[in-house]
Design a protein around this motif. Structure first.
Motif, PDB file in Angstrom:
ATOM      1  N   MET A 185     -28.956 -23.826  -7.298  1.00 45.47           N
ATOM      2  CA  MET A 185     -28.673 -22.381  -7.254  1.00 45.47           C
ATOM      3  C   MET A 185     -27.469 -22.044  -8.136  1.00 45.47           C
ATOM      4  O   MET A 185     -27.510 -21.118  -8.958  1.00 45.47           O
ATOM      5  CB  MET A 185     -28.368 -21.974  -5.799  1.00 45.47           C
ATOM      6  N   LEU A 186     -26.405 -22.837  -7.978  1.00 48.90           N
ATOM      7  CA  LEU A 186     -25.160 -22.514  -8.676  1.00 48.90           C
ATOM      8  C   LEU A 186     -25.219 -22.861 -10.163  1.00 48.90           C
ATOM      9  O   LEU A 186     -24.407 -22.373 -10.947  1.00 48.90           O
ATOM     10  CB  LEU A 186     -23.973 -23.199  -7.986  1.00 48.90           C
ATOM     11  N   SER A 187     -26.218 -23.666 -10.544  1.00 46.21           N
ATOM     12  CA  SER A 187     -26.349 -23.998 -11.975  1.00 46.21           C
ATOM     13  C   SER A 187     -26.773 -22.769 -12.789  1.00 46.21           C
ATOM     14  O   SER A 187     -26.650 -22.753 -14.006  1.00 46.21           O
ATOM     15  CB  SER A 187     -27.367 -25.137 -12.168  1.00 46.21           C
ATOM     16  N   PHE A 188     -27.259 -21.736 -12.101  1.00 50.39           N
ATOM     17  CA  PHE A 188     -27.678 -20.516 -12.811  1.00 50.39           C
ATOM     18  C   PHE A 188     -26.513 -19.526 -12.994  1.00 50.39           C
ATOM     19  O   PHE A 188     -26.701 -18.443 -13.532  1.00 50.39           O
ATOM     20  CB  PHE A 188     -28.827 -19.837 -12.067  1.00 50.39           C
ATOM     21  N   ALA A 189     -25.335 -19.909 -12.501  1.00 52.03           N
ATOM     22  CA  ALA A 189     -24.165 -19.030 -12.648  1.00 52.03           C
ATOM     23  C   ALA A 189     -23.129 -19.734 -13.519  1.00 52.03           C
ATOM     24  O   ALA A 189     -22.796 -20.897 -13.264  1.00 52.03           O
ATOM     25  CB  ALA A 189     -23.572 -18.737 -11.269  1.00 52.03           C
ATOM     26  N   ASP A 190     -22.643 -19.034 -14.524  1.00 52.54           N
ATOM     27  CA  ASP A 190     -21.582 -19.598 -15.355  1.00 52.54           C
ATOM     28  C   ASP A 190     -20.255 -19.111 -14.770  1.00 52.54           C
ATOM     29  O   ASP A 190     -19.887 -17.943 -14.943  1.00 52.54           O
ATOM     30  CB  ASP A 190     -21.765 -19.141 -16.803  1.00 52.54           C
ATOM     31  N   PHE A 191     -19.569 -19.994 -14.078  1.00 55.74           N
ATOM     32  CA  PHE A 191     -18.357 -19.591 -13.355  1.00 55.74           C
ATOM     33  C   PHE A 191     -17.138 -19.425 -14.258  1.00 55.74           C
ATOM     34  O   PHE A 191     -16.153 -18.835 -13.849  1.00 55.74           O
ATOM     35  CB  PHE A 191     -18.051 -20.597 -12.236  1.00 55.74           C
ATOM     36  N   LYS A 192     -17.243 -19.984 -15.475  1.00 61.08           N
ATOM     37  CA  LYS A 192     -16.084 -19.917 -16.372  1.00 61.08           C
ATOM     38  C   LYS A 192     -15.832 -18.454 -16.762  1.00 61.08           C
ATOM     39  O   LYS A 192     -16.709 -17.797 -17.316  1.00 61.08           O
ATOM     40  CB  LYS A 192     -16.360 -20.763 -17.617  1.00 61.08           C
ATOM     41  N   GLY A 193     -14.675 -17.965 -16.414  1.00 59.83           N
ATOM     42  CA  GLY A 193     -14.338 -16.588 -16.764  1.00 59.83           C
ATOM     43  C   GLY A 193     -14.788 -15.571 -15.720  1.00 59.83           C
ATOM     44  O   GLY A 193     -14.401 -14.406 -15.788  1.00 59.83           O
ATOM     45  N   ALA A 194     -15.582 -15.992 -14.757  1.00 62.56           N
ATOM     46  CA  ALA A 194     -16.021 -15.054 -13.705  1.00 62.56           C
ATOM     47  C   ALA A 194     -14.857 -14.834 -12.745  1.00 62.56           C
ATOM     48  O   ALA A 194     -14.249 -15.796 -12.279  1.00 62.56           O
ATOM     49  CB  ALA A 194     -17.223 -15.627 -12.966  1.00 62.56           C
ATOM     50  N   LYS A 195     -14.547 -13.582 -12.462  1.00 60.43           N
ATOM     51  CA  LYS A 195     -13.353 -13.288 -11.669  1.00 60.43           C
ATOM     52  C   LYS A 195     -13.657 -12.731 -10.280  1.00 60.43           C
ATOM     53  O   LYS A 195     -12.835 -12.828  -9.371  1.00 60.43           O
ATOM     54  CB  LYS A 195     -12.435 -12.295 -12.418  1.00 60.43           C
ATOM     55  N   VAL A 196     -14.828 -12.113 -10.124  1.00 55.97           N
ATOM     56  CA  VAL A 196     -15.176 -11.554  -8.808  1.00 55.97           C
ATOM     57  C   VAL A 196     -16.521 -12.123  -8.380  1.00 55.97           C
ATOM     58  O   VAL A 196     -17.547 -11.932  -9.044  1.00 55.97           O
ATOM     59  CB  VAL A 196     -15.242 -10.000  -8.839  1.00 55.97           C
ATOM     60  N   LEU A 197     -16.491 -12.859  -7.276  1.00 52.12           N
ATOM     61  CA  LEU A 197     -17.704 -13.515  -6.778  1.00 52.12           C
ATOM     62  C   LEU A 197     -17.957 -13.037  -5.358  1.00 52.12           C
ATOM     63  O   LEU A 197     -17.008 -12.832  -4.587  1.00 52.12           O
ATOM     64  CB  LEU A 197     -17.507 -15.032  -6.778  1.00 52.12           C
ATOM     65  N   VAL A 198     -19.238 -12.883  -5.035  1.00 50.31           N
ATOM     66  CA  VAL A 198     -19.589 -12.426  -3.686  1.00 50.31           C
ATOM     67  C   VAL A 198     -20.652 -13.361  -3.141  1.00 50.31           C
ATOM     68  O   VAL A 198     -21.615 -13.693  -3.832  1.00 50.31           O
ATOM     69  CB  VAL A 198     -20.141 -10.971  -3.729  1.00 50.31           C
ATOM     70  N   GLU A 199     -20.455 -13.808  -1.904  1.00 53.14           N
ATOM     71  CA  GLU A 199     -21.505 -14.584  -1.241  1.00 53.14           C
ATOM     72  C   GLU A 199     -22.001 -13.791  -0.034  1.00 53.14           C
ATOM     73  O   GLU A 199     -21.193 -13.265   0.737  1.00 53.14           O
ATOM     74  CB  GLU A 199     -20.981 -15.957  -0.783  1.00 53.14           C
ATOM     75  N   LEU A 200     -23.308 -13.734   0.128  1.00 56.37           N
ATOM     76  CA  LEU A 200     -23.895 -13.018   1.273  1.00 56.37           C
ATOM     77  C   LEU A 200     -24.517 -14.042   2.223  1.00 56.37           C
ATOM     78  O   LEU A 200     -25.448 -14.762   1.844  1.00 56.37           O
ATOM     79  CB  LEU A 200     -24.971 -12.030   0.794  1.00 56.37           C
ATOM     80  N   GLY A 201     -23.997 -14.120   3.452  1.00 58.47           N
ATOM     81  CA  GLY A 201     -24.523 -15.069   4.442  1.00 58.47           C
ATOM     82  C   GLY A 201     -23.863 -16.428   4.341  1.00 58.47           C
ATOM     83  O   GLY A 201     -24.508 -17.423   4.022  1.00 58.47           O
ATOM     84  N   GLY A 202     -22.568 -16.480   4.638  1.00 55.72           N
ATOM     85  CA  GLY A 202     -21.784 -17.722   4.459  1.00 55.72           C
ATOM     86  C   GLY A 202     -22.250 -18.876   5.321  1.00 55.72           C
ATOM     87  O   GLY A 202     -22.215 -20.031   4.900  1.00 55.72           O
ATOM     88  N   GLY A 203     -22.667 -18.590   6.567  1.00 55.91           N
ATOM     89  CA  GLY A 203     -23.180 -19.624   7.482  1.00 55.91           C
ATOM     90  C   GLY A 203     -22.219 -20.788   7.648  1.00 55.91           C
ATOM     91  O   GLY A 203     -21.037 -20.602   7.974  1.00 55.91           O
ATOM     92  N   ASP A 204     -22.701 -21.999   7.397  1.00 55.72           N
ATOM     93  CA  ASP A 204     -21.881 -23.210   7.596  1.00 55.72           C
ATOM     94  C   ASP A 204     -20.950 -23.485   6.419  1.00 55.72           C
ATOM     95  O   ASP A 204     -20.192 -24.453   6.450  1.00 55.72           O
ATOM     96  CB  ASP A 204     -22.790 -24.427   7.791  1.00 55.72           C
ATOM     97  N   GLY A 205     -21.054 -22.687   5.373  1.00 52.68           N
ATOM     98  CA  GLY A 205     -20.157 -22.873   4.226  1.00 52.68           C
ATOM     99  C   GLY A 205     -20.697 -23.808   3.161  1.00 52.68           C
ATOM    100  O   GLY A 205     -19.978 -24.176   2.229  1.00 52.68           O
ATOM    101  N   SER A 206     -21.975 -24.167   3.255  1.00 51.07           N
ATOM    102  CA  SER A 206     -22.501 -25.120   2.265  1.00 51.07           C
ATOM    103  C   SER A 206     -22.494 -24.518   0.850  1.00 51.07           C
ATOM    104  O   SER A 206     -22.127 -25.210  -0.109  1.00 51.07           O
ATOM    105  CB  SER A 206     -23.908 -25.619   2.654  1.00 51.07           C
ATOM    106  N   ILE A 207     -22.873 -23.252   0.728  1.00 48.70           N
ATOM    107  CA  ILE A 207     -22.844 -22.609  -0.594  1.00 48.70           C
ATOM    108  C   ILE A 207     -21.392 -22.245  -0.955  1.00 48.70           C
ATOM    109  O   ILE A 207     -20.963 -22.429  -2.100  1.00 48.70           O
ATOM    110  CB  ILE A 207     -23.763 -21.369  -0.626  1.00 48.70           C
TER     111      ILE A 207
END
Ligand SMILES: C[S@@+](CC[C@H](N)C(=O)[O-])C[C@H]1O[C@@H](n2cnc3c(N)ncnc32)[C@H](O)[C@@H]1O
Length: 180
Positions: A31-53
Protein backbone atom coordinates in the motif's frame (compact mmCIF):
# COMPACT_ATOMS: atom_id res chain seq x y z
CA UNK A 1 -2.18 -3.03 24.70
CA UNK A 2 -1.47 -6.74 24.24
CA UNK A 3 -2.13 -8.48 20.92
CA UNK A 4 -5.00 -10.41 22.60
CA UNK A 5 -6.64 -7.16 23.76
CA UNK A 6 -6.25 -5.66 20.28
CA UNK A 7 -8.04 -8.66 18.76
CA UNK A 8 -10.76 -8.49 21.44
CA UNK A 9 -11.35 -4.85 20.48
CA UNK A 10 -11.41 -5.83 16.78
CA UNK A 11 -13.89 -8.71 17.18
CA UNK A 12 -15.94 -7.00 19.90
CA UNK A 13 -16.70 -4.13 17.52
CA UNK A 14 -16.90 -6.04 14.26
CA UNK A 15 -19.76 -3.85 12.97
CA UNK A 16 -17.43 -0.83 12.95
CA UNK A 17 -14.01 -2.46 12.58
CA UNK A 18 -15.15 -4.66 9.69
CA UNK A 19 -12.15 -6.97 9.77
CA UNK A 20 -11.21 -10.39 11.03
CA UNK A 21 -7.57 -9.50 11.32
CA UNK A 22 -5.21 -6.54 10.99
CA UNK A 23 -3.30 -5.71 7.81
CA UNK A 24 -0.21 -7.83 7.20
CA UNK A 25 3.22 -6.23 6.77
CA UNK A 26 3.38 -7.21 3.06
CA UNK A 27 0.00 -5.51 2.49
CA UNK A 28 1.11 -2.38 4.36
CA UNK A 29 4.40 -2.30 2.43
CA UNK A 30 2.58 -2.66 -0.87
CA UNK A 31 0.00 0.00 0.00
CA UNK A 32 2.68 2.47 1.06
CA UNK A 33 4.80 1.77 -2.02
CA UNK A 34 2.23 3.80 -3.99
CA UNK A 35 2.98 6.93 -1.93
CA UNK A 36 6.15 8.95 -2.38
CA UNK A 37 6.76 10.22 1.15
CA UNK A 38 9.77 12.34 0.24
CA UNK A 39 8.67 15.94 0.52
CA UNK A 40 5.14 15.04 1.65
CA UNK A 41 4.27 17.24 4.61
CA UNK A 42 0.64 16.47 5.48
CA UNK A 43 -0.45 12.86 5.80
CA UNK A 44 -3.80 11.50 6.90
CA UNK A 45 -4.66 7.97 7.94
CA UNK A 46 -8.29 6.86 8.21
CA UNK A 47 -8.94 3.93 10.59
CA UNK A 48 -5.75 3.62 12.66
CA UNK A 49 -6.82 0.39 14.43
CA UNK A 50 -3.81 -1.50 15.83
CA UNK A 51 -1.34 0.90 14.21
CA UNK A 52 -0.02 -1.49 11.57
CA UNK A 53 -0.35 1.09 8.78
CA UNK A 54 0.52 3.99 11.13
CA UNK A 55 3.84 2.30 11.93
CA UNK A 56 4.65 1.95 8.23
CA UNK A 57 3.84 5.62 7.61
CA UNK A 58 5.88 6.81 10.59
CA UNK A 59 8.89 4.80 9.39
CA UNK A 60 8.71 6.47 5.97
CA UNK A 61 7.56 10.05 6.62
CA UNK A 62 9.87 13.09 6.63
CA UNK A 63 10.88 14.31 10.09
CA UNK A 64 9.04 17.60 9.56
CA UNK A 65 5.88 15.99 8.15
CA UNK A 66 2.69 15.71 10.18
CA UNK A 67 0.40 12.69 10.38
CA UNK A 68 -3.24 12.89 11.46
CA UNK A 69 -4.73 9.50 12.37
CA UNK A 70 -8.52 9.18 12.60
CA UNK A 71 -9.92 6.30 14.65
CA UNK A 72 -13.34 5.99 16.32
CA UNK A 73 -12.47 3.33 18.93
CA UNK A 74 -11.37 4.98 22.19
CA UNK A 75 -9.40 1.86 23.14
CA UNK A 76 -7.52 1.80 19.84
CA UNK A 77 -6.84 5.54 20.20
CA UNK A 78 -5.41 5.10 23.72
CA UNK A 79 -3.11 2.39 22.39
CA UNK A 80 -2.08 4.46 19.34
CA UNK A 81 -1.23 7.42 21.60
CA UNK A 82 1.12 5.19 23.58
CA UNK A 83 2.67 3.69 20.45
CA UNK A 84 3.23 7.05 18.75
CA UNK A 85 4.01 9.70 21.38
CA UNK A 86 5.86 11.95 18.90
CA UNK A 87 4.41 15.47 18.48
CA UNK A 88 3.99 15.21 14.72
CA UNK A 89 1.69 12.17 14.99
CA UNK A 90 -1.77 13.32 16.07
CA UNK A 91 -4.26 10.63 17.10
CA UNK A 92 -7.79 11.92 16.59
CA UNK A 93 -10.56 9.97 18.28
CA UNK A 94 -13.24 11.10 15.86
CA UNK A 95 -14.88 9.91 12.68
CA UNK A 96 -13.12 10.40 9.36
CA UNK A 97 -16.13 12.38 8.17
CA UNK A 98 -14.86 15.27 10.33
CA UNK A 99 -11.38 15.35 8.76
CA UNK A 100 -11.85 18.89 7.38
CA UNK A 101 -12.23 20.32 10.92
CA UNK A 102 -8.77 19.06 11.87
CA UNK A 103 -7.03 19.89 8.60
CA UNK A 104 -7.87 23.59 9.04
CA UNK A 105 -7.73 24.24 5.31
CA UNK A 106 -4.48 22.26 4.77
CA UNK A 107 -4.43 19.76 1.91
CA UNK A 108 -3.13 16.26 2.49
CA UNK A 109 -0.37 14.86 0.28
CA UNK A 110 -1.72 11.38 0.96
CA UNK A 111 -4.82 9.97 2.60
CA UNK A 112 -4.25 6.34 3.53
CA UNK A 113 -7.38 4.46 4.45
CA UNK A 114 -8.36 1.04 5.75
CA UNK A 115 -11.92 2.11 6.62
CA UNK A 116 -14.52 -0.65 6.23
CA UNK A 117 -16.68 1.33 3.80
CA UNK A 118 -19.15 -1.49 3.16
CA UNK A 119 -20.24 -1.23 6.82
CA UNK A 120 -20.39 2.55 7.01
CA UNK A 121 -23.88 4.06 6.49
CA UNK A 122 -24.37 5.47 2.98
CA UNK A 123 -24.64 9.15 3.97
CA UNK A 124 -21.51 9.04 6.16
CA UNK A 125 -19.65 7.09 3.48
CA UNK A 126 -20.54 9.70 0.85
CA UNK A 127 -19.40 12.46 3.17
CA UNK A 128 -16.03 10.73 3.75
CA UNK A 129 -15.54 10.22 -0.01
CA UNK A 130 -16.34 13.86 -0.73
CA UNK A 131 -14.18 15.25 2.06
CA UNK A 132 -11.30 12.96 1.08
CA UNK A 133 -11.45 14.23 -2.49
CA UNK A 134 -11.63 17.85 -1.28
CA UNK A 135 -8.84 17.35 1.29
CA UNK A 136 -6.25 15.68 -0.89
CA UNK A 137 -3.87 17.99 -2.75
CA UNK A 138 -3.93 18.21 -6.54
CA UNK A 139 -0.83 16.03 -6.86
CA UNK A 140 -1.81 13.85 -3.90
CA UNK A 141 -3.44 10.45 -3.71
CA UNK A 142 -6.15 8.74 -1.74
CA UNK A 143 -5.09 5.13 -1.17
CA UNK A 144 -7.52 2.56 0.15
CA UNK A 145 -7.11 -1.09 1.09
CA UNK A 146 -10.23 -3.22 0.75
CA UNK A 147 -11.44 -6.76 0.24
CA UNK A 148 -13.90 -6.06 -2.56
CA UNK A 149 -13.04 -4.76 -6.01
CA UNK A 150 -16.58 -3.33 -6.22
CA UNK A 151 -15.58 -0.43 -3.99
CA UNK A 152 -13.79 0.95 -7.04
CA UNK A 153 -17.15 1.78 -8.62
CA UNK A 154 -18.18 3.90 -5.63
CA UNK A 155 -14.87 5.77 -5.70
CA UNK A 156 -15.29 6.44 -9.42
CA UNK A 157 -17.95 9.07 -8.57
CA UNK A 158 -15.32 11.08 -6.68
CA UNK A 159 -11.94 10.38 -8.28
CA UNK A 160 -11.16 10.51 -11.99
CA UNK A 161 -8.17 8.13 -11.94
CA UNK A 162 -8.24 4.86 -10.06
CA UNK A 163 -5.46 2.31 -10.31
CA UNK A 164 -5.86 -1.07 -8.65
CA UNK A 165 -3.41 -3.52 -7.16
CA UNK A 166 -3.87 -6.82 -5.38
CA UNK A 167 -1.96 -8.98 -2.93
CA UNK A 168 -2.40 -12.55 -1.76
CA UNK A 169 -0.02 -11.83 1.10
CA UNK A 170 -2.80 -10.92 3.52
CA UNK A 171 -5.69 -12.77 5.06
CA UNK A 172 -8.04 -12.28 3.36
CA UNK A 173 -6.29 -11.28 0.09
CA UNK A 174 -6.69 -7.56 -0.44
CA UNK A 175 -7.07 -4.93 -3.13
CA UNK A 176 -5.38 -1.55 -3.05
CA UNK A 177 -7.12 1.34 -4.80
CA UNK A 178 -4.92 4.28 -5.69
CA UNK A 179 -7.11 7.28 -6.46
CA UNK A 180 -6.55 10.85 -7.62
C1 LIG B 1 -10.34 -2.76 9.05
S1 LIG B 1 -9.83 -1.90 10.52
C2 LIG B 1 -8.18 -1.48 9.99
C3 LIG B 1 -7.22 -1.38 11.13
C4 LIG B 1 -5.75 -1.21 10.72
N1 LIG B 1 -5.52 0.10 10.12
C5 LIG B 1 -5.35 -2.28 9.73
O1 LIG B 1 -5.11 -1.96 8.55
O2 LIG B 1 -5.29 -3.45 10.13
C6 LIG B 1 -10.75 -0.39 10.30
C7 LIG B 1 -10.60 0.62 11.43
O3 LIG B 1 -11.37 1.77 11.10
C8 LIG B 1 -12.00 2.25 12.28
N2 LIG B 1 -13.18 3.04 11.84
C9 LIG B 1 -14.38 2.59 11.40
N3 LIG B 1 -15.18 3.60 11.04
C10 LIG B 1 -14.44 4.74 11.22
C11 LIG B 1 -14.69 6.12 10.99
N4 LIG B 1 -15.89 6.56 10.51
N5 LIG B 1 -13.73 7.02 11.26
C12 LIG B 1 -12.52 6.61 11.75
N6 LIG B 1 -12.22 5.31 12.00
C13 LIG B 1 -13.16 4.39 11.73
C14 LIG B 1 -12.34 0.99 13.06
O4 LIG B 1 -12.55 1.26 14.43
C15 LIG B 1 -11.10 0.13 12.78
O5 LIG B 1 -10.11 0.31 13.75
Amino acid sequence: MSRIKLFKELFGNISTTGAITFSSKPLVDKMLSFADFKGAKVLVELGGGDGSITKGIVERMDKDAKLLVFEISRNFCNNLEKMFPQKNVVIICDSAENMDKYLNGDKADFILSSLPFSLIPKDIRASIYRKSRESVSEKGKFIQICYSYLLKYQFADYFSHIKTSFTLKNFPPAFILICN
